[in-house]
Design a protein around this motif. Sequence first.
Motif, PDB file in Angstrom:
ATOM      1  N   UNK A  49      46.623  41.898  41.819  1.00  0.00           N
ATOM      2  CA  UNK A  49      45.570  42.124  42.812  1.00  0.00           C
ATOM      3  C   UNK A  49      44.556  40.990  42.799  1.00  0.00           C
ATOM      4  N   UNK A  50      44.220  40.529  41.573  1.00  0.00           N
ATOM      5  CA  UNK A  50      43.272  39.414  41.478  1.00  0.00           C
ATOM      6  C   UNK A  50      43.860  38.155  42.124  1.00  0.00           C
ATOM      7  N   UNK A  51      45.138  37.930  41.860  1.00  0.00           N
ATOM      8  CA  UNK A  51      45.786  36.744  42.458  1.00  0.00           C
ATOM      9  C   UNK A  51      45.845  36.853  43.971  1.00  0.00           C
ATOM     10  N   UNK A  52      46.163  38.024  44.470  1.00  0.00           N
ATOM     11  CA  UNK A  52      46.185  38.204  45.925  1.00  0.00           C
ATOM     12  C   UNK A  52      44.823  37.909  46.535  1.00  0.00           C
ATOM     13  N   UNK A  53      43.796  38.377  45.868  1.00  0.00           N
ATOM     14  CA  UNK A  53      42.433  38.128  46.363  1.00  0.00           C
ATOM     15  C   UNK A  53      42.142  36.634  46.372  1.00  0.00           C
ATOM     16  N   UNK A  54      42.526  35.952  45.256  1.00  0.00           N
ATOM     17  CA  UNK A  54      42.297  34.507  45.177  1.00  0.00           C
ATOM     18  C   UNK A  54      43.076  33.767  46.258  1.00  0.00           C
ATOM     19  N   UNK A 113      55.818  54.738  26.306  1.00  0.00           N
ATOM     20  CA  UNK A 113      55.415  54.933  27.698  1.00  0.00           C
ATOM     21  C   UNK A 113      53.979  54.472  27.923  1.00  0.00           C
ATOM     22  N   UNK A 114      53.114  54.758  26.967  1.00  0.00           N
ATOM     23  CA  UNK A 114      51.713  54.360  27.102  1.00  0.00           C
ATOM     24  C   UNK A 114      51.582  52.835  27.121  1.00  0.00           C
ATOM     25  N   UNK A 115      52.381  52.173  26.222  1.00  0.00           N
ATOM     26  CA  UNK A 115      52.334  50.700  26.189  1.00  0.00           C
ATOM     27  C   UNK A 115      52.820  50.127  27.512  1.00  0.00           C
ATOM     28  N   UNK A 116      53.954  50.641  28.003  1.00  0.00           N
ATOM     29  CA  UNK A 116      54.505  50.145  29.266  1.00  0.00           C
ATOM     30  C   UNK A 116      53.556  50.431  30.424  1.00  0.00           C
ATOM     31  N   UNK A 117      52.933  51.595  30.397  1.00  0.00           N
ATOM     32  CA  UNK A 117      51.989  51.933  31.462  1.00  0.00           C
ATOM     33  C   UNK A 117      50.795  50.988  31.430  1.00  0.00           C
ATOM     34  N   UNK A 118      50.313  50.690  30.210  1.00  0.00           N
ATOM     35  CA  UNK A 118      49.183  49.757  30.101  1.00  0.00           C
ATOM     36  C   UNK A 118      49.569  48.367  30.608  1.00  0.00           C
ATOM     37  N   UNK A 119      50.790  47.906  30.234  1.00  0.00           N
ATOM     38  CA  UNK A 119      51.254  46.595  30.707  1.00  0.00           C
ATOM     39  C   UNK A 119      51.376  46.576  32.230  1.00  0.00           C
ATOM     40  N   UNK A 120      51.943  47.655  32.771  1.00  0.00           N
ATOM     41  CA  UNK A 120      52.096  47.726  34.221  1.00  0.00           C
ATOM     42  C   UNK A 120      50.733  47.681  34.917  1.00  0.00           C
ATOM     43  N   UNK A 121      49.789  48.431  34.399  1.00  0.00           N
ATOM     44  CA  UNK A 121      48.466  48.443  35.006  1.00  0.00           C
ATOM     45  C   UNK A 121      47.800  47.070  34.897  1.00  0.00           C
ATOM     46  N   UNK A 122      48.032  46.405  33.732  1.00  0.00           N
ATOM     47  CA  UNK A 122      47.462  45.062  33.563  1.00  0.00           C
ATOM     48  C   UNK A 122      48.058  44.087  34.576  1.00  0.00           C
ATOM     49  N   UNK A 123      49.399  44.140  34.720  1.00  0.00           N
ATOM     50  CA  UNK A 123      50.059  43.260  35.702  1.00  0.00           C
ATOM     51  C   UNK A 123      49.601  43.588  37.118  1.00  0.00           C
TER      52      UNK A 123
END
Length: 292
Positions: free
Chosen positions: A74-79, A59-69
């Motif tokens: 968000x960065x792409x939307x800003x760009x 769960x921690x790994x998946x949560x970290x991946x989700x947060x990274x994505x």
Amino acid sequence: MCIRDRKNGDLEKLLDALKKDLSDSELKERLIETTKKSSIIEVSLMQLTRKYVTLQQEYKIMHDQYMSMENDNKDREVQLEERIMKLKEWKSKATLELKYLYSKLRSSVSSARYERQREELEALKGKELQWLNATKELILLKSDYVGLERARVECEKTLQEAETMLLDSDQELQLLQTRLKRKDPQYAYERAVIERVIDAFKVYRVSLDELFESYDKARTGSISQEDFKNILELLNLNLPSTEFDVVMRFVDVDALGMVRYRPVSYTHLRAHETRHDLVCRLLLEKKKKKKK
């Protein structure tokens, strides 16, 4: 928590049993049974603990991946928003520049010249359309030509085959006629008379239709037998009555005894063919069937 509750419950039961005045054997059995259940519960608890830890890690790994994505999105939307804003600014600037250039162009070129250039452009577009239509028609004509060329080649092949068959038939006919002349004197006599008439027409180089039409004033397509005899005399063919009768058997005579010189049908020729012509035709047809 459930496993621990079960363990506590078993202990409480054991204490309740101890409180009662049980025999040593019964107490020992209860103690062994409770010990087994406690061991099973401990093993299950360890397994579940391991699974729980593993699931927590996943769960921690998946949560970290989700947060990274999520952060990447968000960065792409800003760009993208920044690029869209820049494109809108560029579009507005380009529109203003185009308007300025268009107004400058209109002011530098007179309206009459502009209209003339526009008319020439429209004329060129019309010519281009005509050229496209002509190209389509040429493509269609080319396909028709290819089809006609194929048909012509097939017709030439058929014609060559027909000419070959006709040549074979003529050779066979000549051979049959030669044999008939040898075996049938009457046939040889009739063929000699007909060949004399044909040779006379070839020597004088006259048209049979012209001679007949000179006697056929009413253009009925037929003349009398006396006029036909006069035509033969013009060709220096003074035939006796027996030879004239032979010639009359080979011409087309109607019910009134008039000689017709218009083209006749194959059915009429079959109806007036002589015995020797019948023999020749049947032999040729028989030989053609054998070849097929």
